[in-house]
Design an enzyme around this catalytic site. Structure first.
Site, PDB file in Angstrom:
ATOM      1  CE  LYS A 134      51.831  36.195  -7.673  1.00  0.00           C
ATOM      2  NZ  LYS A 134      53.038  36.133  -8.706  1.00  0.00           N
ATOM      3  CE  LYS A 213      51.849  43.189  -7.350  1.00  0.00           C
ATOM      4  NZ  LYS A 213      52.626  42.817  -8.194  1.00  0.00           N
ATOM      5  CE  LYS A 216      51.964  41.102 -15.409  1.00  0.00           C
ATOM      6  NZ  LYS A 216      53.222  40.516 -15.897  1.00  0.00           N
TER       7      LYS A 216
HETATM    8  P1  TYM Z   1      56.416  40.672 -12.323  1.00  0.00           P
HETATM    9  O1  TYM Z   1      56.238  39.957 -13.960  1.00  0.00           O
HETATM   10  O2  TYM Z   1      55.109  40.865 -11.634  1.00  0.00           O
HETATM   11  O3  TYM Z   1      56.631  42.306 -12.789  1.00  0.00           O
HETATM   12  C1  TYM Z   1      57.444  42.884 -13.473  1.00  0.00           C
HETATM   13  C2  TYM Z   1      58.201  43.945 -13.022  1.00  0.00           C
HETATM   14  O4  TYM Z   1      57.001  44.982 -12.837  1.00  0.00           O
HETATM   15  C3  TYM Z   1      56.842  45.644 -11.650  1.00  0.00           C
HETATM   16  N1  TYM Z   1      55.615  45.842 -11.277  1.00  0.00           N
HETATM   17  C4  TYM Z   1      55.254  46.899 -10.447  1.00  0.00           C
HETATM   18  N2  TYM Z   1      55.807  48.245 -10.294  1.00  0.00           N
HETATM   19  C5  TYM Z   1      55.132  49.098  -9.799  1.00  0.00           C
HETATM   20  N3  TYM Z   1      53.664  48.962  -9.507  1.00  0.00           N
HETATM   21  C6  TYM Z   1      53.108  47.864  -9.693  1.00  0.00           C
HETATM   22  N4  TYM Z   1      51.617  47.682  -9.532  1.00  0.00           N
HETATM   23  C7  TYM Z   1      53.775  46.712 -10.146  1.00  0.00           C
HETATM   24  N5  TYM Z   1      53.225  45.416 -10.864  1.00  0.00           N
HETATM   25  C8  TYM Z   1      54.424  44.936 -11.201  1.00  0.00           C
HETATM   26  C9  TYM Z   1      57.510  44.391 -10.634  1.00  0.00           C
HETATM   27  O5  TYM Z   1      58.082  44.966  -9.450  1.00  0.00           O
HETATM   28  C10 TYM Z   1      58.646  44.051 -11.469  1.00  0.00           C
HETATM   29  O6  TYM Z   1      59.897  44.582 -11.337  1.00  0.00           O
HETATM   30  N6  TYM Z   1      59.259  38.081  -9.693  1.00  0.00           N
HETATM   31  C11 TYM Z   1      59.229  38.794 -10.616  1.00  0.00           C
HETATM   32  C12 TYM Z   1      59.927  38.612 -11.966  1.00  0.00           C
HETATM   33  C13 TYM Z   1      61.271  38.128 -11.730  1.00  0.00           C
HETATM   34  C14 TYM Z   1      62.550  39.004 -11.518  1.00  0.00           C
HETATM   35  C15 TYM Z   1      63.742  38.223 -11.634  1.00  0.00           C
HETATM   36  C16 TYM Z   1      62.664  40.500 -11.359  1.00  0.00           C
HETATM   37  C17 TYM Z   1      61.833  36.766 -11.932  1.00  0.00           C
HETATM   38  N7  TYM Z   1      63.071  36.706 -11.750  1.00  0.00           N
HETATM   39  C18 TYM Z   1      64.960  38.457 -11.221  1.00  0.00           C
HETATM   40  C19 TYM Z   1      64.058  40.827 -11.082  1.00  0.00           C
HETATM   41  C20 TYM Z   1      64.906  39.891 -11.139  1.00  0.00           C
HETATM   42  C21 TYM Z   1      57.996  39.497 -11.137  1.00  0.00           C
HETATM   43  O7  TYM Z   1      56.898  38.381 -10.787  1.00  0.00           O
HETATM   44  O8  TYM Z   1      57.507  40.412 -11.670  1.00  0.00           O
END
Ligand code: TYM
Length: 349
Positions: A134, A213, A216
């Site tokens: 990022k 992957k 967004k």
């Molecule tokens: P985020 O917002 O990018 O994504 C949310 C959830 O979706 C999953 N995900 C995917 N799984 C499979 N294939 C993909 N292409 C894909 N894109 C996203 C992510 O693995 C995630 O589970 N840092 C985290 C948010 C967060 C969080 C937390 C998660 C903040 N605090 C505490 C768990 C526990 C994030 O940016 O997810």
């Protein structure tokens, strides 16, 4: 008031026995896509329902404070928080059954992040691949983007969560949270459990362009709530096994993103048919995608309808109520943490 008795080294090493609790989060950055759903949120719903049966708590969080680590428009953020909350409710996260809330409505997340930062070596943050991705080539890289994984550790540890359903891109962050829990407990006393990751079979959905992957920030997604025509148009153009250059070339389902999704959405029989027809070139990728689209529609059509019927005001009020509930637990953890770290004047705040 009598000052608290300092902890003995034996207390510090004691094993933490925590109540089983699920926690997960999602960022309100851009549209909610099929990767989020198949990799995480569909599992949140299943785990949440099972948790309800067994009396386990489930906390699901719209992590808005994570979303400000990269440049953004404040007026868009507020809209995105609400849109994402509606998406989650439509997917089956019932805010009356589970603690669905917005992260920054519980300021203890940020407070704990600071305390945990004191127990996290900088070198660990520098190794995070998401930070490298990022920040690569950007003119402005915020300090918060660098310390982002500490806030994620705080999200999880604040509720003493034991299970964290995520996609595989979050495993490195989760490993840091586990390490932080061990490090903190060793230094200040046994407070936190070690959270375990829970993965689905579609733990990494690739982008439509096949370049890493689905994400967004890369604009290579299919929004889950797209209308069927728009959804199909995107799915039709999605990258598959690169060896299937022509209709007559046999493919390898195990390296195909479309088959990864079939594993989550199609019956065992349909999956067998897909494998047979892909490996013998009986089907073209188009046929395989048609079946996948039909199976997406079976599940998503009712969610789309539900989303249209949701009352924004009611959802907003539920988020507000849930943040109060979350805060009660958060404040208790903060009290323990402050006491164990020797912070404050010694009287309750
Ligand atoms: P985020 O917002 O990018 O994504 C949310 C959830 O979706 C999953 N995900 C995917 N799984 C499979 N294939 C993909 N292409 C894909 N894109 C996203 C992510 O693995 C995630 O589970 N840092 C985290 C948010 C967060 C969080 C937390 C998660 C903040 N605090 C505490 C768990 C526990 C994030 O940016 O997810």
């Amino acid at each position: 008031m009598v000052p608290p008795i300092p902890m003995s080294s034996k207390d510090r090493r004691k094993r933490v026995v925590a109540k089983p609790r699920i926690f997960s989060g999602i960022q309100p950055t851009g549209g909610f896509h099929i990767g989020n759903w198949l990799g995480a949120v569909r599992n949140w719903v299943a785990l949440g329902n099972a948790a309800k049966e067994s009396g386990k708590d489930a906390f699901f969080c719209v992590v808005d404070a994570h979303a400000i680590t990269v440049p953004y428009e404040p007026k868009d953020l507020r809209v995105r928080i609400e849109e994402l909350a509606l998406d989650l409710v439509a997917c089956g996260i019932d805010p009356r059954e589970h603690t669905l809330f917005v992260q920054s409505d519980v300021p203890e997340h940020m407070e704990l992040a600071w305390y945990l930062a004191a127990a996290t070596p900088m070198g660990d943050l520098g190794r995070m691949t998401q930070f490298k991705d990022k920040s690569d080539g950007k003119d402005f890289v915020s300090t918060a983007l660098f310390t982002y994984p500490i806030l994620m550790s705080a999200d999880i540890l604040l509720y003493k969560a034991t299970e964290v359903p995520v996609g595989d891109d979050q495993l490195q962050h989760l490993e840091l949270a586990r390490e932080t829990s061990r490090r903190f407990n060793h230094r200040f006393g046994g407070i936190f459990p070690e959270p375990q990751p829970l993965l689905t079979k579609a733990t990494r959905i690739m982008g439509l362009d096949g370049d890493g992957k689905m994400s967004k920030s890369k604009g290579n997604t299919i929004p889950l709530f797209d209308e069927p025509k728009a959804f199909w148009k995107k799915l039709q153009g999605a990258f598959t096994d690169p060896n299937r250059k022509g209709r007559e070339d046999p493919g390898n389902p195990e390296i195909c993103n479309i088959y990864t999704m079939h594993k989550e959405l199609s019956t065992a029989e349909e999956q067998e048919t897909v494998v047979k027809n892909c490996t013998t070139a009986g089907w073209g990728c188009y046929d395989c995608k048609m079946l996948l689209h039909a199976n997406f529609e079976k599940e998503v059509a009712p969610l789309r309808e539900k989303r249209k019927s949701l009352n924004v005001i009611e959802v907003r009020e539920a988020l507000h109520e849930n943040s109060k509930k979350a805060r009660e637990i958060a404040q208790e953890t903060i009290r323990e943490v402050r006491e164990s770290m020797g912070l404050g004047c010694g009287l309750p705040r």
